[in-house]
Structures are given as C-alpha cells and as structure tokens.
Design an enzyme around this catalytic site. Sequence first.
Site, PDB file in Angstrom:
ATOM      1  CE  LYS A  36      -4.471   0.851   0.208  1.00 23.67           C
ATOM      2  NZ  LYS A  36      -5.617   0.001  -0.203  1.00 23.67           N
ATOM      3  CG  ASP A  79      -7.288   3.185  -0.788  1.00 25.88           C
ATOM      4  OD1 ASP A  79      -7.737   2.043  -0.779  1.00 25.88           O
ATOM      5  OD2 ASP A  79      -7.396   3.950   0.204  1.00 25.88           O
TER       6      ASP A  79
HETATM    7  O1  2IT Z   1      -8.075  -1.484  -0.898  1.00 30.30           O
HETATM    8  C1  2IT Z   1      -7.956  -1.986  -2.037  1.00 30.30           C
HETATM    9  O2  2IT Z   1      -8.044  -3.191  -2.232  1.00 30.30           O
HETATM   10  C2  2IT Z   1      -7.686  -1.070  -3.140  1.00 30.30           C
HETATM   11  N1  2IT Z   1      -7.604   0.130  -2.899  1.00 30.30           N
HETATM   12  C3  2IT Z   1      -7.482  -1.580  -4.519  1.00 30.30           C
HETATM   13  C4  2IT Z   1      -6.100  -2.073  -4.704  1.00 30.30           C
HETATM   14  C5  2IT Z   1      -5.736  -2.470  -6.112  1.00 30.30           C
HETATM   15  O3  2IT Z   1      -4.551  -2.802  -6.305  1.00 30.30           O
HETATM   16  O4  2IT Z   1      -6.582  -2.482  -7.011  1.00 30.30           O
END
Ligand code: 2IT
Length: 445
Positions: free
Chosen positions: A124, A164
């Site tokens: 993340k 996100d």
């Molecule tokens: O919290 C999540 O799963 C997302 N923000 C999407 C992450 C993604 O790599 O599509």
Amino acid sequence: MNLNNIMNDLEKKHPGEVEFLQAVREVLESIEEVVNENPQFDSAKVIERLVEPDRVIMFKVPWIDDNGDVQVNLGYRVQFNNALGPYKGGLRFHPSVNLSILKFLGFEQIFKNALTTLPMGGGKGGSDFNPKGKSDNEIMRFCQAFMLELWKVIGPETDVPAGDVGVGGKEIGYLYGMYKKLARENSGVLTGKGLGWGGSLIRPEATGFGGVYFTKEMLAMQNETFEGKTVAISGFGNVAWGVALKVTELGGKIITISGPDGYIYDEEGIAGEKIDYLLELRASNQDIVAPFADEFPSAKFIPGKRPWEVKCDIAMPCAIQNELNGDDAKLLVENGVLAVAEVSNMGCTPEAVTLFHEKKIPFGPGKAVNAGGVAVSGLEMTQNAMKLAWTREEVDAKLHHIMSSIHTACITHGTEDDGYINYVKGANIAGFLKVANAMMDQGVI
Ligand code: 2IT
C-alpha cells in the site's frame, strides 16, 4: 503462538501506530487456533515475519501550487509481503495518511489479495496530500512529483500500485504518464488505467459490484435477497457508486450516502440520475455531500452525523477505516439490521464487530467484501500481460466467480458449532494459510 507476547513486542517497536496494531490484533486473534495446530509455522517464525513489512519507502514530495508557492508533502510505499506475487495495493491521497494507516492497509491487503486466488502480494502507499479543492493542474503536478520518487521501487513484476481513497482514474492517468516517461516502458505498472490505454472494463465499478455479489451470498445463507431491502451506505466515491448501481439493479433501495460534512437520507431511494450526480460530486474535488440535498427534493441533509442511525435492512460502510463504532452498531442491531458488509477497509471498530458477532448478525469484513477491486486489478494485469482486452461480460463473470469463491472459503474456515458463519475468522484463516504455506515453501527470506 503467544499472541500477547507478539502484540507487546510489536507495540514496543511501533508505539502509537493504532490502526496498524488494531489490524494485526484482529488477524492474530482469529488465526491463533490454526497457528497452534501447525507448529511448523511457529518454528519458522512465520507470524513474526508476517507482521513486519518487507520494507517501507518514505520520501519527500515537493511541488508548486497554482499561486507559485512551494508545497511539501510526504510520500510512502509499504511493500509488505510478496510470497504470492508482486506487491499489489492502492495509493491513498488523504490528509490523514500516515505510516500506521498505510501499514494497516498493506497488512490487510496481503490476506485480501490471497483470497482473490490471483498471484498478488500485499502493499500500500500514498501521501498526506489533500486533493480536496485542488485544481487539475495541481493534482497533475503533485502526481508527477510523487512518481519521480515512486517509479524507482515499482514495476510490473515488482510492485503494482492502483487507486484508493483520493486516487481515481484521473490521478492514475497522471501517475502512469510520468512512470512511462521515466521507466521508458509501457507495461501497465499501475492498475485502474483508462480503457483506451490498458485499463480493464468493470475496474471502476469492481469494488462496489464485488461487495454486492458477496453480500448477496451472505443474504442467500438466510434465504434473503436484496429485493425490496433498504440499504444504508456511507461515502459517495467510486466504491459507493458501484454499490448503489448494483444494489438498485438487484431491486434494493439505497437510502443514504455520506461525506465528512454529514449524510443524506433519501427515503425514495438513490437511483438513476441521482447515482450519476454522485460521480459529478466526486469529480468536483469537493469532499462534501450537502449539495445533493439542494439538487433532489426527496433528499434530506443531516449535518455532522453518520448514516448508521437510520433504520435499514443492510448496512454497507463504503468510506474509511473505523467509520462505524460500537454505538453505531448498537443502533443498527436495535433497528433490526439483517447483515453488515464492510466495503471500506476496516470500516468497523473492534467493538462494533464484537457486537455483531455476539448478536449473530452476519458481518462481512473488508478484506473479503471489498476484494473485488483488487481482483479486477489482477485481471487488468493479466490482460496487460496478454496484450488483449476481455469483454465486460468476461470480466464480470470472473469477478462473480472470485467473490463466490471467497464466500465459500469463509464458510469453510469460519462456520461455528451453532452454524453461525464468522466471516472475519473465515477470511483471515483462508488468507493466512495460503500466505503462510507459501512462506514455508520459500524459506527464511
Ligand atoms: O483497498 C484496495 O483493495 C484497493 N484500494 C485496490 C487495490 C488495487 O490494487 O486495485
């Protein structure tokens, strides 16, 4: 495994990282039994290795605003675990962003990605940059400055970021443009791209659609459907939008949306042009929902409150962590809620989750319910690698299948003696076993 020792050590090493410690505790509590049944995990220190990210990259993001003033934000990428595949997870741009929040999100992402059955590790990232009120040019300049550092640590087989909170199609476009220029490759390193340049159909709706497919299966376990049900949701961004579309299609009625300024209650239901208006609100870069009530007479704006006080059949938090607390949960239970499904990451506090479990209300945790977003990101990676694009129907069918398989995994690992399905336990155990077994196979690294 001695849970208290592990948590004490972690708290000592990372004092004050409240959200991170909350997320780790929840997972460890629900996998304790499984870890104790598998002594090989203990001797290989799988838990101790799992709770620390592989690495954290922090950087400064200086940029120039429209007034010509220099602004300085912080940028981060938390590469948590890549046992199952390249680090994968979104970027969050929000003033609340700090290391604790990104570590909690990265930790959750490991298990969520494992549940999708696709080859993705967990990561993340993000920044404390606040997109609210910024011009498009400011957003572009910020994204470019952010990527000037981030590109060094990502790549299509290394780490694949996405959106996100605060990062949607527009931001992904600016980030991708800069990545491509610096890395001199067009391999699709970010997901959530535009349809004309490597994006996947259904990706914008995927988190919401997947959340509704999952909730539909939770309801089916009680011989219920969305037909004629009232559904309270929070937020008004991409996630809430997808939920509103799909719930309406399945015959349910969305009666709330919300922003930091309060919530909207609309007893006639938020459907059709009202859903389109949600996207307009979001595109305006204004973090508020009050204007919705000016636009539609049946909508009431309730300032400074959260939607969980409204009587509803189904509650689906779609905004941010810890947005539904123990008091909110009490109100929902008193009002006869049938099911609660977290579409946001860790949307409910531990007190809220404990109450749902005590009252035997089916409760779906974010890492299962919202896995559809990253699942379609995984499908976007597959299409990029094949240099082919699937149709809407093909992607939707795969999303459906993945959500169904996650639901089955929750039943397998989360059904209690009295038949109640503890989805938190089910999702955590299923995700953990996959990651832990891969870590065992790959040695101490
Ligand atoms: O919290 C999540 O799963 C997302 N923000 C999407 C992450 C993604 O790599 O599509």
